[in-house]
Motif scaffolding. Structure first.
Motif, PDB file in Angstrom:
ATOM      1  N   SER A 292      -0.478  -0.555  -8.094  1.00 44.80           N
ATOM      2  CA  SER A 292      -0.163  -0.420  -9.516  1.00 44.80           C
ATOM      3  C   SER A 292      -0.529  -1.721 -10.214  1.00 44.80           C
ATOM      4  N   CYS A 293      -0.726  -1.634 -11.515  1.00 43.55           N
ATOM      5  CA  CYS A 293      -1.090  -2.812 -12.296  1.00 43.55           C
ATOM      6  C   CYS A 293      -0.196  -2.891 -13.521  1.00 43.55           C
ATOM      7  N   GLN A 294       0.228  -4.107 -13.840  1.00 39.24           N
ATOM      8  CA  GLN A 294       1.063  -4.317 -15.012  1.00 39.24           C
ATOM      9  C   GLN A 294       0.589  -5.570 -15.734  1.00 39.24           C
ATOM     10  N   ASP A 295       0.378  -5.433 -17.049  1.00 34.51           N
ATOM     11  CA  ASP A 295      -0.025  -6.571 -17.879  1.00 34.51           C
ATOM     12  C   ASP A 295       1.212  -7.319 -18.376  1.00 34.51           C
ATOM     13  N   PHE A 296       1.138  -8.636 -18.325  1.00 28.92           N
ATOM     14  CA  PHE A 296       2.169  -9.512 -18.865  1.00 28.92           C
ATOM     15  C   PHE A 296       1.502 -10.455 -19.852  1.00 28.92           C
ATOM     16  N   GLU A 297       2.282 -11.257 -20.527  1.00 29.01           N
ATOM     17  CA  GLU A 297       1.709 -12.223 -21.458  1.00 29.01           C
ATOM     18  C   GLU A 297       1.000 -13.324 -20.663  1.00 29.01           C
ATOM     19  N   GLY A 298      -0.313 -13.357 -20.749  1.00 27.31           N
ATOM     20  CA  GLY A 298      -1.091 -14.400 -20.085  1.00 27.31           C
ATOM     21  C   GLY A 298      -1.621 -14.068 -18.705  1.00 27.31           C
ATOM     22  N   TYR A 299      -1.175 -12.965 -18.110  1.00 26.50           N
ATOM     23  CA  TYR A 299      -1.681 -12.580 -16.781  1.00 26.50           C
ATOM     24  C   TYR A 299      -1.381 -11.110 -16.508  1.00 26.50           C
ATOM     25  N   SER A 300      -2.005 -10.604 -15.453  1.00 25.07           N
ATOM     26  CA  SER A 300      -1.741  -9.245 -14.984  1.00 25.07           C
ATOM     27  C   SER A 300      -1.423  -9.308 -13.498  1.00 25.07           C
ATOM     28  N   GLU A 301      -0.588  -8.378 -13.049  1.00 31.36           N
ATOM     29  CA  GLU A 301      -0.225  -8.305 -11.635  1.00 31.36           C
ATOM     30  C   GLU A 301      -0.627  -6.947 -11.073  1.00 31.36           C
ATOM     31  N   VAL A 302      -1.388  -6.980  -9.974  1.00 31.11           N
ATOM     32  CA  VAL A 302      -1.754  -5.763  -9.259  1.00 31.11           C
ATOM     33  C   VAL A 302      -1.006  -5.795  -7.932  1.00 31.11           C
ATOM     34  N   ALA A 303      -0.051  -4.890  -7.762  1.00 31.13           N
ATOM     35  CA  ALA A 303       0.762  -4.820  -6.542  1.00 31.13           C
ATOM     36  C   ALA A 303       0.187  -3.755  -5.613  1.00 31.13           C
ATOM     37  N   VAL A 304       0.070  -4.090  -4.332  1.00 25.38           N
ATOM     38  CA  VAL A 304      -0.503  -3.185  -3.326  1.00 25.38           C
ATOM     39  C   VAL A 304       0.488  -3.078  -2.177  1.00 25.38           C
ATOM     40  N   SER A 305       0.683  -1.848  -1.664  1.00 20.18           N
ATOM     41  CA  SER A 305       1.595  -1.675  -0.529  1.00 20.18           C
ATOM     42  C   SER A 305       1.173  -0.499   0.339  1.00 20.18           C
ATOM     43  N   THR A 306       1.555  -0.579   1.608  1.00 18.77           N
ATOM     44  CA  THR A 306       1.337   0.497   2.554  1.00 18.77           C
ATOM     45  C   THR A 306       2.397   0.393   3.635  1.00 18.77           C
ATOM     46  N   GLN A 307       2.539   1.436   4.415  1.00 19.23           N
ATOM     47  CA  GLN A 307       3.488   1.424   5.528  1.00 19.23           C
ATOM     48  C   GLN A 307       2.781   1.846   6.800  1.00 19.23           C
ATOM     49  N   THR A 308       2.929   1.031   7.831  1.00 19.32           N
ATOM     50  CA  THR A 308       2.452   1.399   9.155  1.00 19.32           C
ATOM     51  C   THR A 308       3.238   0.604  10.181  1.00 19.32           C
ATOM     52  N   CYS A 309       3.606   1.251  11.259  1.00 16.87           N
ATOM     53  CA  CYS A 309       4.298   0.593  12.362  1.00 16.87           C
ATOM     54  C   CYS A 309       3.383   0.501  13.581  1.00 16.87           C
ATOM     55  N   ASP A 310       2.101   0.750  13.379  1.00 17.52           N
ATOM     56  CA  ASP A 310       1.127   0.706  14.466  1.00 17.52           C
ATOM     57  C   ASP A 310       1.034  -0.718  15.015  1.00 17.52           C
ATOM     58  N   ALA A 311       1.399  -0.904  16.272  1.00 21.07           N
ATOM     59  CA  ALA A 311       1.414  -2.228  16.892  1.00 21.07           C
ATOM     60  C   ALA A 311       0.008  -2.796  17.092  1.00 21.07           C
ATOM     61  N   ASP A 312      -1.023  -1.953  17.036  1.00 23.47           N
ATOM     62  CA  ASP A 312      -2.393  -2.422  17.211  1.00 23.47           C
ATOM     63  C   ASP A 312      -2.958  -3.095  15.955  1.00 23.47           C
ATOM     64  N   ILE A 313      -2.304  -2.898  14.811  1.00 19.56           N
ATOM     65  CA  ILE A 313      -2.780  -3.495  13.556  1.00 19.56           C
ATOM     66  C   ILE A 313      -2.540  -5.004  13.609  1.00 19.56           C
ATOM     67  N   GLN A 314      -3.618  -5.768  13.470  1.00 17.33           N
ATOM     68  CA  GLN A 314      -3.523  -7.223  13.459  1.00 17.33           C
ATOM     69  C   GLN A 314      -3.291  -7.745  12.044  1.00 17.33           C
ATOM     70  N   PHE A 315      -4.028  -7.190  11.072  1.00 17.51           N
ATOM     71  CA  PHE A 315      -3.846  -7.556   9.679  1.00 17.51           C
ATOM     72  C   PHE A 315      -4.496  -6.502   8.796  1.00 17.51           C
ATOM     73  N   ILE A 316      -4.131  -6.512   7.521  1.00 20.46           N
ATOM     74  CA  ILE A 316      -4.665  -5.562   6.543  1.00 20.46           C
ATOM     75  C   ILE A 316      -5.187  -6.365   5.353  1.00 20.46           C
ATOM     76  N   VAL A 317      -6.421  -6.074   4.959  1.00 17.63           N
ATOM     77  CA  VAL A 317      -7.051  -6.762   3.838  1.00 17.63           C
ATOM     78  C   VAL A 317      -7.125  -5.815   2.645  1.00 17.63           C
ATOM     79  N   ALA A 318      -6.725  -6.316   1.477  1.00 18.41           N
ATOM     80  CA  ALA A 318      -6.852  -5.570   0.227  1.00 18.41           C
ATOM     81  C   ALA A 318      -7.982  -6.188  -0.581  1.00 18.41           C
TER      82      ALA A 318
END
Length: 105
Positions: free
Chosen positions: A31-57
């Motif tokens: 999701s994205c939200q505009d604020f005064e002077g900046y914007s924030e894009v929040a990203v999320s996911t759920q996984t409990c897979d033990a093989d996942i080393q990292f996730i890149v957005a």
């Protein structure tokens, strides 16, 4: 001397590298939200897979610019991965989308 080093190179264990897997958009939220002077894009996911080393957005903007960051968990063993992009030169209407890539063994 050179011939003696070659067997040592092959005897060393080679660490396997994590392989990338693009996640379908149905597996994450952003999701994205505009604020005064900046914007924030929040990203999320759920996984409990033990093989996942990292996730890149990867954030894609209409200007052609892309920004990447790693999603993080609150604590080791958590299934919730999230991160935010804070952008100052662009607004939410310039965000074309977000793509996630999981790296797993």
């Amino acid at each position: 001397m050179k011939l003696m080093i070659i067997p040592l190179l092959f005897a060393c264990e080679v660490e396997t590298q994590a392989k990338p897997f693009a996640l379908e958009q149905s597996f994450y939220d952003w999701s994205c939200q505009d604020f005064e002077g900046y914007s924030e894009v929040a990203v999320s996911t759920q996984t409990c897979d033990a093989d996942i080393q990292f996730i890149v957005a990867e954030l894609q903007l209409s200007t052609g610019k892309t920004i990447k960051t790693n999603l993080k968990t609150s604590f080791e063993g958590s299934c919730d991965w999230e991160e935010s992009f804070f952008i100052v030169d662009e607004q939410c209407d310039q965000v074309e989308g977000v793509a996630l890539t999981a790296f797993a063994e």
